[in-house]
Enzyme design. Structure first.
Site, mmCIF file in Angstrom:
data_model
loop_
_atom_site.group_PDB
_atom_site.id
_atom_site.type_symbol
_atom_site.label_atom_id
_atom_site.label_comp_id
_atom_site.label_asym_id
_atom_site.label_seq_id
_atom_site.Cartn_x
_atom_site.Cartn_y
_atom_site.Cartn_z
ATOM 1 N N CYS A 1 0.823 -1.214 0.000
ATOM 2 C CA CYS A 1 0.000 0.000 0.000
ATOM 3 C C CYS A 1 0.853 1.260 0.000
ATOM 4 O O CYS A 1 0.659 2.159 -0.817
ATOM 5 C CB CYS A 1 -0.935 -0.015 1.205
ATOM 6 S SG CYS A 1 -1.840 1.523 1.411
ATOM 7 N N CYS B 1 -1.370 1.697 -3.156
ATOM 8 C CA CYS B 1 -2.382 2.752 -2.988
ATOM 9 C C CYS B 1 -1.807 4.165 -2.915
ATOM 10 O O CYS B 1 -2.304 5.080 -3.586
ATOM 11 C CB CYS B 1 -3.184 2.519 -1.712
ATOM 12 S SG CYS B 1 -3.479 0.804 -1.318
ATOM 13 N N LYS C 1 0.137 5.349 -6.064
ATOM 14 C CA LYS C 1 -0.872 5.364 -7.130
ATOM 15 C C LYS C 1 -1.719 6.623 -7.050
ATOM 16 O O LYS C 1 -1.921 7.329 -8.034
ATOM 17 C CB LYS C 1 -1.740 4.105 -6.998
ATOM 18 C CG LYS C 1 -2.836 3.916 -8.023
ATOM 19 C CD LYS C 1 -4.144 4.570 -7.694
ATOM 20 C CE LYS C 1 -4.739 4.240 -6.370
ATOM 21 N NZ LYS C 1 -5.243 2.880 -6.214
ATOM 22 N N TYR D 1 -8.690 -3.367 -11.292
ATOM 23 C CA TYR D 1 -8.335 -2.092 -10.664
ATOM 24 C C TYR D 1 -7.039 -1.510 -11.239
ATOM 25 O O TYR D 1 -6.977 -0.356 -11.623
ATOM 26 C CB TYR D 1 -8.067 -2.306 -9.177
ATOM 27 C CG TYR D 1 -9.228 -2.525 -8.256
ATOM 28 C CD1 TYR D 1 -9.728 -1.487 -7.485
ATOM 29 C CD2 TYR D 1 -9.779 -3.788 -8.082
ATOM 30 C CE1 TYR D 1 -10.749 -1.689 -6.569
ATOM 31 C CE2 TYR D 1 -10.802 -4.001 -7.172
ATOM 32 C CZ TYR D 1 -11.287 -2.948 -6.417
ATOM 33 O OH TYR D 1 -12.296 -3.153 -5.518
ATOM 34 N N GLU E 1 -6.687 1.803 -13.537
ATOM 35 C CA GLU E 1 -6.116 3.001 -12.897
ATOM 36 C C GLU E 1 -4.862 3.459 -13.646
ATOM 37 O O GLU E 1 -4.690 4.652 -13.921
ATOM 38 C CB GLU E 1 -5.803 2.710 -11.428
ATOM 39 C CG GLU E 1 -7.071 2.564 -10.595
ATOM 40 C CD GLU E 1 -6.837 2.248 -9.125
ATOM 41 O OE1 GLU E 1 -7.781 2.396 -8.340
ATOM 42 O OE2 GLU E 1 -5.710 1.840 -8.755
ATOM 43 N N HIS F 1 -27.062 21.108 -0.926
ATOM 44 C CA HIS F 1 -27.168 21.736 -2.235
ATOM 45 C C HIS F 1 -26.212 22.917 -2.361
ATOM 46 O O HIS F 1 -26.058 23.668 -1.399
ATOM 47 C CB HIS F 1 -28.614 22.227 -2.418
ATOM 48 C CG HIS F 1 -28.869 22.783 -3.773
ATOM 49 N ND1 HIS F 1 -28.936 21.984 -4.898
ATOM 50 C CD2 HIS F 1 -29.056 24.058 -4.181
ATOM 51 C CE1 HIS F 1 -29.167 22.748 -5.952
ATOM 52 N NE2 HIS F 1 -29.236 24.007 -5.545
ATOM 53 N N GLU G 1 -26.064 15.063 -3.919
ATOM 54 C CA GLU G 1 -27.474 15.212 -3.536
ATOM 55 C C GLU G 1 -28.380 14.308 -4.387
ATOM 56 O O GLU G 1 -29.485 13.973 -3.972
ATOM 57 C CB GLU G 1 -27.935 16.672 -3.593
ATOM 58 C CG GLU G 1 -27.979 17.282 -4.960
ATOM 59 C CD GLU G 1 -28.349 18.778 -4.903
ATOM 60 O OE1 GLU G 1 -29.435 19.097 -4.434
ATOM 61 O OE2 GLU G 1 -27.511 19.606 -5.339
HETATM 62 P P1 NDP Z 1 -7.990 -7.677 -10.478
HETATM 63 O O1 NDP Z 1 -8.352 -8.955 -9.877
HETATM 64 O O2 NDP Z 1 -8.744 -6.446 -10.101
HETATM 65 O O3 NDP Z 1 -8.046 -7.792 -12.050
HETATM 66 C C1 NDP Z 1 -7.288 -8.736 -12.743
HETATM 67 C C2 NDP Z 1 -7.582 -8.582 -14.204
HETATM 68 O O4 NDP Z 1 -6.688 -9.392 -14.976
HETATM 69 C C3 NDP Z 1 -8.995 -9.009 -14.569
HETATM 70 O O5 NDP Z 1 -9.499 -8.091 -15.502
HETATM 71 C C4 NDP Z 1 -8.785 -10.391 -15.166
HETATM 72 O O6 NDP Z 1 -9.740 -10.713 -16.148
HETATM 73 C C5 NDP Z 1 -7.447 -10.214 -15.850
HETATM 74 N N1 NDP Z 1 -6.714 -11.470 -15.989
HETATM 75 C C6 NDP Z 1 -6.498 -12.429 -15.077
HETATM 76 N N2 NDP Z 1 -5.751 -13.418 -15.583
HETATM 77 C C7 NDP Z 1 -5.488 -13.087 -16.854
HETATM 78 C C8 NDP Z 1 -4.764 -13.706 -17.903
HETATM 79 N N3 NDP Z 1 -4.164 -14.870 -17.743
HETATM 80 N N4 NDP Z 1 -4.704 -13.070 -19.093
HETATM 81 C C9 NDP Z 1 -5.312 -11.891 -19.296
HETATM 82 N N5 NDP Z 1 -5.998 -11.249 -18.336
HETATM 83 C C10 NDP Z 1 -6.096 -11.841 -17.136
HETATM 84 O O7 NDP Z 1 -6.422 -7.535 -10.194
HETATM 85 P P2 NDP Z 1 -5.420 -6.300 -10.269
HETATM 86 O O8 NDP Z 1 -4.118 -6.881 -10.655
HETATM 87 O O9 NDP Z 1 -5.976 -5.177 -11.066
HETATM 88 O O10 NDP Z 1 -5.381 -5.828 -8.748
HETATM 89 C C11 NDP Z 1 -5.055 -6.766 -7.712
HETATM 90 C C12 NDP Z 1 -5.835 -6.474 -6.468
HETATM 91 O O11 NDP Z 1 -5.337 -5.284 -5.884
HETATM 92 C C13 NDP Z 1 -7.311 -6.210 -6.740
HETATM 93 O O12 NDP Z 1 -8.054 -7.379 -6.608
HETATM 94 C C14 NDP Z 1 -7.682 -5.199 -5.706
HETATM 95 O O13 NDP Z 1 -8.306 -5.842 -4.651
HETATM 96 C C15 NDP Z 1 -6.375 -4.559 -5.272
HETATM 97 N N6 NDP Z 1 -6.320 -3.162 -5.728
HETATM 98 C C16 NDP Z 1 -7.202 -2.270 -5.203
HETATM 99 C C17 NDP Z 1 -7.184 -0.959 -5.619
HETATM 100 C C18 NDP Z 1 -8.168 0.005 -5.055
HETATM 101 O O14 NDP Z 1 -8.741 -0.291 -4.006
HETATM 102 N N7 NDP Z 1 -8.419 1.122 -5.708
HETATM 103 C C19 NDP Z 1 -6.215 -0.475 -6.590
HETATM 104 C C20 NDP Z 1 -5.351 -1.495 -7.099
HETATM 105 C C21 NDP Z 1 -5.412 -2.777 -6.663
HETATM 106 P P3 NDP Z 1 -11.201 -11.255 -15.765
HETATM 107 O O15 NDP Z 1 -11.991 -10.036 -15.352
HETATM 108 O O16 NDP Z 1 -11.688 -11.845 -17.048
HETATM 109 O O17 NDP Z 1 -11.015 -12.254 -14.684
#
Ligand code: NDP
Length: 463
Positions: free
Chosen positions: A43, A48, A51, A180, A184, A439, A444
């Site tokens: 984080c 976080c 980022k 995410y 982002e 407002h 709102e």
């Molecule tokens: P996520 O789980 O959010 O997303 C992973 C993405 O990768 C999905 O779109 C998934 O597709 C895709 N994916 C998985 N495997 C493959 C593959 N083999 N080939 C191609 N695409 C693939 O993970 P992130 O890495 O974005 O983030 C990790 C974690 O970090 C998140 O789960 C979140 O909890 C946390 N995070 C939170 C943030 C916040 O609170 N703002 C910011 C950044 C991270 P599909 O949808 O089809 O499964």
């Protein structure tokens, strides 16, 4: 009762581990914590915090452009990537120091070392090549980006870790993933002037969110100039003789860019941790298996945060740490509550959400009311910006309970935090209706959508 060196030894100095160590030490427990890299974990060091700083940096071009409608003349602007990196490093250095000092100030001992499990009560402090004992051991080693080892040429790609410290800002980037991190970073790089393409394997980005917000965010990002390619997957990455990278995607098309970022999920940090030696069970992804109190199959060993692969969010790890302290040291067994977690994607526009999406609600409830409003926020009137905001409430028509609240637009994350209280408290649509509006605000809308926009009956949206 055996005489241990410590009441608690924590492995991993991220948000969860540090919280558990600090609070336990403040209770008068003898606590040690070991971190092999920098205190603060994902984080603070490479998640976080940096980022969000990058998000702010990437928003300035739009602020400069919007200023004209409000009467400002903005002189020619320029952006210096090394300045952003240096200032970001200074801030995370400050926070990292505070994390360590927090533990020490409470009376805990902080090691800069890798630590591994030896048995149920013994930990090896690797840098000092010695072992210590503890009544309780808490593993909070977090996770790391999935390296996508099956992809030929994955070694040429970067991950979120590297994206925070690139020696220079690339001119172009291709990002894989639709979660995410991918979304982002696509907005961050685009905002900083990088030619950005997002490649997602599924039908629409951000699979776990409400479909209307996913579509709208996709449209808004595309309108800004981010290229989004759904149903697209990398088949191979090649490094070209000019140093640029070529991603060959399904269908044979080649996408060329200076950098390729893989953001396809994160995996738990459990290798070479001594888990097998200590007899701790792990799951298929390598995650540490725990019961509902965060206890592993070995009674004295516990695990919290991303290493358990429950919900990968900082506040969840911190909550699990607090529950662990209650259970282990305050004779108050407390299970972490993973229900109804508010969350935000710091995309541009921002997405804030809590509770059930329309589709999830339709699967679980027979009669669902959806209240939805799409409007141009006031701040975009004089600026001339066309971006629209979307607010959506999902309500169980039978009980009147608000099941989900979803916002796309400026400050949606801040709104999600407050809506999280309302949904956690189990408030009904009638409670929302009798709440006075503030407002003029964008928020709102949440208390002024009096009539359902449409109904969802047995999972089917009614015309
Ligand atoms: P996520 O789980 O959010 O997303 C992973 C993405 O990768 C999905 O779109 C998934 O597709 C895709 N994916 C998985 N495997 C493959 C593959 N083999 N080939 C191609 N695409 C693939 O993970 P992130 O890495 O974005 O983030 C990790 C974690 O970090 C998140 O789960 C979140 O909890 C946390 N995070 C939170 C943030 C916040 O609170 N703002 C910011 C950044 C991270 P599909 O949808 O089809 O499964």
């Amino acid at each position: 009762m055996p005489n241990y060196d410590y009441d608690l030894f924590v492995i991993g100095g991220g948000s969860g581990g540090v919280r558990a160590a600090r609070v336990s030490a403040a209770l008068g427990k003898r606590v040690a914590i070991a971190e092999e890299y920098r205190y603060g974990g994902t984080c603070v060091i490479r998640g976080c915090v940096p980022k969000k700083l990058f998000v702010y940096a990437s928003q300035f071009p739009e602020h400069f452009a919007d200023a004209a409608g409000y009467g400002w003349t903005v002189p020619e602007t320029s952006f210096d990537w090394p300045t952003l990196i240096a200032n970001k490093d200074r801030e995370i250095g400050r926070l990292s120091g505070l994390y360590q000092k927090g533990v020490e100030g409470a009376g805990g001992e902080a090691f800069h070392s890798r630590a591994t499990l030896v048995d149920a009560h013994t930990v090896r402090i690797e840098s000092e090549n010695r072992t210590v004992t503890a009544e309780h051991i808490l593993v909070a080693t977090g996770g790391r980006p999935n390296p996508h080892a099956a992809l030929p040429g994955h070694e040429h790609c970067i991950f979120s870790n590297e994206a925070f410290d690139l020696p220079e800002l690339p001119k172009s980037i291709v990002i894989a993933g639709g979660g995410y991190i991918a979304v982002e970073f696509a907005n961050i790089f685009h905002g900083l002037g990088v030619d950005t393409t997002l490649v997602y394997r599924g039908k629409e980005i951000l699979q776990r969110f409400d479909i209307d917000l996913r579509h709208r965010l996709h449209e808004e990002m595309a309108a800004k100039g981010v290229r989004i390619r759904c149903h697209t997957m990398f088949e191979e990455i090649e490094k070209r003789s000019d140093g640029r990278l070529a991603a060959i995607v399904n269908g044979g098309e080649v996408l060329v860019a200076d950098q390729i970022l893989l953001a396809i999920g994160r995996i738990p940090n459990t290798e070479n941790l001594g888990l097998e030696t200590a007899g701790v069970k792990t799951g298929v992804k390598g995650e540490i298996l725990v019961d509902s109190y965060s206890r592993t199959n070995v009674e004295s060993i516990w695990a919290i945060g991303d290493v358990t692969d429950r919900v990968q969010l900082t506040p969840v790890a911190i909550h699990e740490a607090m529950c662990f302290v209650e259970t282990a040291f305050k004779d108050n067994p407390t299970e972490p509550d993973h229900d109804c977690i508010a969350t935000a994607v710091f995309s541009q526009p921002e997405l804030g959400t809590v509770g059930l999406s329309e589709d999830e609600a339709g699967r679980r409830f027979a009669n669902v009311e959806v209240y939805s409003a799409s409007f141009r926020p006031m701040r975009h009137t004089l600026s001339g910006r066309q971006e629209r905001m979307l607010t959506k409430l999902v309500v169980d028509a039978d009980s009147r309970l608000v099941l989900g609240a979803h916002i796309l637009g400026p400050d949606a994350g801040e709104m999600a935090q407050l809506l999280g209280i309302a949904l956690k408290a189990g408030l009904t649509k009638d409670d929302f209706d009798r709440t006075m509006a503030v407002h003029p605000t964008a928020a709102e809308e949440i208390v002024t959508m009096y009539k359902p926009t449409y109904l969802v009956k047995d999972g089917v949206r009614q015309a």
